[in-house]
Each structure stands twice: as structure tokens, then as C-alpha cells.
Design an enzyme around this catalytic site. Sequence first.
Site, PDB file in Angstrom:
ATOM      1  N   GLY A  96      17.211 -24.174 -20.132  1.00 14.41           N
ATOM      2  CA  GLY A  96      16.614 -24.368 -21.452  1.00 14.41           C
ATOM      3  C   GLY A  96      15.230 -23.793 -21.420  1.00 14.41           C
ATOM      4  O   GLY A  96      15.049 -22.620 -21.104  1.00 14.41           O
ATOM      5  N   GLU A  97      14.251 -24.626 -21.690  1.00 13.91           N
ATOM      6  CA  GLU A  97      12.860 -24.178 -21.672  1.00 13.91           C
ATOM      7  C   GLU A  97      12.067 -25.195 -20.851  1.00 13.91           C
ATOM      8  O   GLU A  97      11.895 -26.335 -21.264  1.00 13.91           O
ATOM      9  CB  GLU A  97      12.338 -24.057 -23.114  1.00 13.91           C
ATOM     10  CG  GLU A  97      10.914 -23.611 -23.226  1.00 13.91           C
ATOM     11  CD  GLU A  97      10.617 -22.368 -22.379  1.00 13.91           C
ATOM     12  OE1 GLU A  97      11.308 -21.346 -22.520  1.00 13.91           O
ATOM     13  OE2 GLU A  97       9.694 -22.441 -21.554  1.00 13.91           O
ATOM     14  N   SER A  98      11.613 -24.742 -19.674  1.00 12.42           N
ATOM     15  CA  SER A  98      10.993 -25.688 -18.749  1.00 12.42           C
ATOM     16  C   SER A  98       9.709 -26.299 -19.300  1.00 12.42           C
ATOM     17  O   SER A  98       9.386 -27.447 -18.996  1.00 12.42           O
ATOM     18  CB  SER A  98      10.738 -25.012 -17.400  1.00 12.42           C
ATOM     19  OG  SER A  98       9.934 -23.866 -17.558  1.00 12.42           O
ATOM     20  N   CYS A 150      18.234 -22.604 -13.707  1.00 14.96           N
ATOM     21  CA  CYS A 150      17.277 -21.829 -14.504  1.00 14.96           C
ATOM     22  C   CYS A 150      16.021 -22.652 -14.818  1.00 14.96           C
ATOM     23  O   CYS A 150      15.233 -22.898 -13.914  1.00 14.96           O
ATOM     24  CB  CYS A 150      17.971 -21.288 -15.743  1.00 14.96           C
ATOM     25  SG  CYS A 150      17.114 -19.867 -16.408  1.00 14.96           S
ATOM     26  N   ARG A 208       8.496 -17.648 -13.541  1.00 18.45           N
ATOM     27  CA  ARG A 208       9.275 -17.793 -14.773  1.00 18.45           C
ATOM     28  C   ARG A 208       9.516 -16.427 -15.419  1.00 18.45           C
ATOM     29  O   ARG A 208       8.700 -15.517 -15.281  1.00 18.45           O
ATOM     30  CB  ARG A 208       8.550 -18.707 -15.759  1.00 18.45           C
ATOM     31  CG  ARG A 208       8.349 -20.118 -15.222  1.00 18.45           C
ATOM     32  CD  ARG A 208       7.484 -20.948 -16.165  1.00 18.45           C
ATOM     33  NE  ARG A 208       8.031 -20.946 -17.486  1.00 18.45           N
ATOM     34  CZ  ARG A 208       7.304 -20.812 -18.597  1.00 18.45           C
ATOM     35  NH1 ARG A 208       6.001 -20.682 -18.537  1.00 18.45           N
ATOM     36  NH2 ARG A 208       7.891 -20.802 -19.770  1.00 18.45           N
ATOM     37  N   ILE A 267      19.658 -15.689 -17.856  1.00 22.29           N
ATOM     38  CA  ILE A 267      19.104 -15.699 -19.212  1.00 22.29           C
ATOM     39  C   ILE A 267      17.622 -16.091 -19.130  1.00 22.29           C
ATOM     40  O   ILE A 267      17.304 -17.242 -18.822  1.00 22.29           O
ATOM     41  CB  ILE A 267      19.876 -16.706 -20.109  1.00 22.29           C
ATOM     42  CG1 ILE A 267      21.380 -16.413 -20.082  1.00 22.29           C
ATOM     43  CG2 ILE A 267      19.328 -16.686 -21.533  1.00 22.29           C
ATOM     44  CD1 ILE A 267      22.249 -17.538 -20.632  1.00 22.29           C
ATOM     45  N   ARG A 268      16.750 -15.153 -19.365  1.00 24.99           N
ATOM     46  CA  ARG A 268      15.294 -15.373 -19.184  1.00 24.99           C
ATOM     47  C   ARG A 268      15.058 -16.123 -17.851  1.00 24.99           C
ATOM     48  O   ARG A 268      14.350 -17.124 -17.776  1.00 24.99           O
ATOM     49  CB  ARG A 268      14.691 -16.155 -20.365  1.00 24.99           C
ATOM     50  CG  ARG A 268      14.645 -15.323 -21.650  1.00 24.99           C
ATOM     51  CD  ARG A 268      13.824 -15.991 -22.728  1.00 24.99           C
ATOM     52  NE  ARG A 268      14.297 -17.333 -22.981  1.00 24.99           N
ATOM     53  CZ  ARG A 268      13.561 -18.427 -22.868  1.00 24.99           C
ATOM     54  NH1 ARG A 268      12.294 -18.342 -22.532  1.00 24.99           N
ATOM     55  NH2 ARG A 268      14.069 -19.600 -23.102  1.00 24.99           N
ATOM     56  N   HIS A 325      23.202 -19.478 -14.630  1.00 25.58           N
ATOM     57  CA  HIS A 325      23.901 -20.517 -15.397  1.00 25.58           C
ATOM     58  C   HIS A 325      25.393 -20.501 -15.097  1.00 25.58           C
ATOM     59  O   HIS A 325      26.155 -19.832 -15.794  1.00 25.58           O
ATOM     60  CB  HIS A 325      23.723 -20.253 -16.895  1.00 25.58           C
ATOM     61  CG  HIS A 325      22.336 -20.432 -17.383  1.00 25.58           C
ATOM     62  ND1 HIS A 325      21.835 -21.651 -17.760  1.00 25.58           N
ATOM     63  CD2 HIS A 325      21.337 -19.553 -17.546  1.00 25.58           C
ATOM     64  CE1 HIS A 325      20.588 -21.513 -18.149  1.00 25.58           C
ATOM     65  NE2 HIS A 325      20.252 -20.249 -18.033  1.00 25.58           N
ATOM     66  N   GLU A 359      27.302 -22.832 -15.732  1.00 25.98           N
ATOM     67  CA  GLU A 359      27.928 -23.645 -16.795  1.00 25.98           C
ATOM     68  C   GLU A 359      28.295 -22.822 -18.023  1.00 25.98           C
ATOM     69  O   GLU A 359      28.992 -23.329 -18.887  1.00 25.98           O
ATOM     70  CB  GLU A 359      27.005 -24.814 -17.172  1.00 25.98           C
ATOM     71  CG  GLU A 359      25.789 -24.487 -18.012  1.00 25.98           C
ATOM     72  CD  GLU A 359      24.627 -23.852 -17.241  1.00 25.98           C
ATOM     73  OE1 GLU A 359      24.811 -23.529 -16.049  1.00 25.98           O
ATOM     74  OE2 GLU A 359      23.563 -23.661 -17.841  1.00 25.98           O
TER      75      GLU A 359
HETATM   76  N1  GLN Z   1      12.520 -18.969 -19.237  1.00 22.13           N
HETATM   77  C1  GLN Z   1      12.872 -20.335 -19.333  1.00 22.13           C
HETATM   78  C2  GLN Z   1      11.758 -21.232 -18.810  1.00 22.13           C
HETATM   79  O1  GLN Z   1      10.722 -20.800 -18.452  1.00 22.13           O
HETATM   80  C3  GLN Z   1      14.153 -20.630 -18.579  1.00 22.13           C
HETATM   81  C4  GLN Z   1      15.330 -19.986 -19.275  1.00 22.13           C
HETATM   82  C5  GLN Z   1      16.633 -20.648 -19.036  1.00 22.13           C
HETATM   83  O2  GLN Z   1      16.716 -21.802 -18.608  1.00 22.13           O
HETATM   84  N2  GLN Z   1      17.693 -19.944 -19.372  1.00 22.13           N
HETATM   85  O3  GLN Z   1      11.946 -22.414 -18.745  1.00 22.13           O
END
Ligand code: GLN
Length: 191
Positions: free
Chosen positions: A49-51, A81, A109, A137-138, A174, A176
Amino acid sequence: MTRKTVGVLALQGDVREHVLTLRQLDVDVIEVKTTAQLAEVDALVIPGGESTTISKLSEIFGMYEPVKKAIANGLPVLGTCAGLIMLGEIADPASGQKSFGGLDVTVIRNAFGNQNDSFEADLDVAGVPGLVHAAFIRAPIVDRVGNGVEVIAKLKDGRVVGVKQGKVIGISFHPEVTGETRIHQLLIDLI
Ligand code: GLN
């Protein structure tokens, strides 16, 4: 053996995908938003997600210290991630961003660029026979690996994308979202 319960930290991120993946395995699955739910689990997944958001919400919901303590006390954990970022030392934290710790690694990151630079790759992962089809993904990379940390996955160019230390597993990708259940099984095997 009594049936085990695996929790998915459900503050933000792809909680649903992890729940669906875990339901394919021989465990009970719960979403963890409270300390009472945390106390019920035998292992925990910290989703992607987004840390920065997971960090912030964990403090707002009073879950930062309890999760940190549970990991320090040996709760088996899988971070994917953003979840990996939450387990390591963050090289480039957003202002106020804190991780839970658990892995003696430094994580960078968004190491591959933005959403458009997402990609998939087939990886060897230690402990999993055959290849793992992984979505990045990112994604972060692991830049520093401390003593006592096992590297379990690398890209072809040698960059580290999977690590394990004790009962804590962190991966940049990921499983999942690609129908892969074997990494979650590795977590369950740590219980
Ligand atoms: N770039 C996101 C972060 O810094 C992580 C991306 C992801 O979990 N797919 O948290």
C-alpha cells in the site's frame, strides 16, 4: 494441531488480496485493526500500500507500539512492499514516518520509479520450489543487509528484493496479486 490464525494488518493497503490468498491455505484469517485482534493472531501480514499512510494510521489508531512490540517479541510476520518498508530502516522516510522494525536492513522506497515503472518478473525464492511470479508496484529495494539477515530473493541484476531474519520475512513484491500462495505458506510454516 489446533488451527492457526493469521492476521492482516488492516489500516491501509491491499488487505483484501492478502485475506483472499490466506483463505486458500489451512488457517483462519482475520483483519487486524485493534490490539484485541492483534492478540488473537499466530502470525501477521503487513500488506502493500503506502507505507507513509500505514505508519501514520498505526499511530492514530494506537497500533504502532503494540505491533512493534509483538514483532520484537517474536510474532512471525510477512511484509510485502510497503509492509517490507515498515519492517526495515527507511533510507528516505517521509516526514514523521516510522517503521516497526524487525529486519536489520535498510530499504529505499520507490526504487524503481513511479507506478508506470511497475513490472513483473519470475524469481527464485529460497524455500519455494520453482519460480515465483512476482509483481513489483512502486517497489522498494533492500540496500543494506545486516548480519543475521538471509537474502531469500534477488533480481537478475543482483538487487535484493526478499529477506528473512528469524521469524520476519520482507519482500519487495506482491505475491498476493499474482495468485501465488507459497510465500504466505512460508509465513505459516514459521508459526
Ligand atoms: N511506494 C510505496 C511506499 O512507499 C509502496 C508501494 C507498494 O506497497 N506497492 O510505501
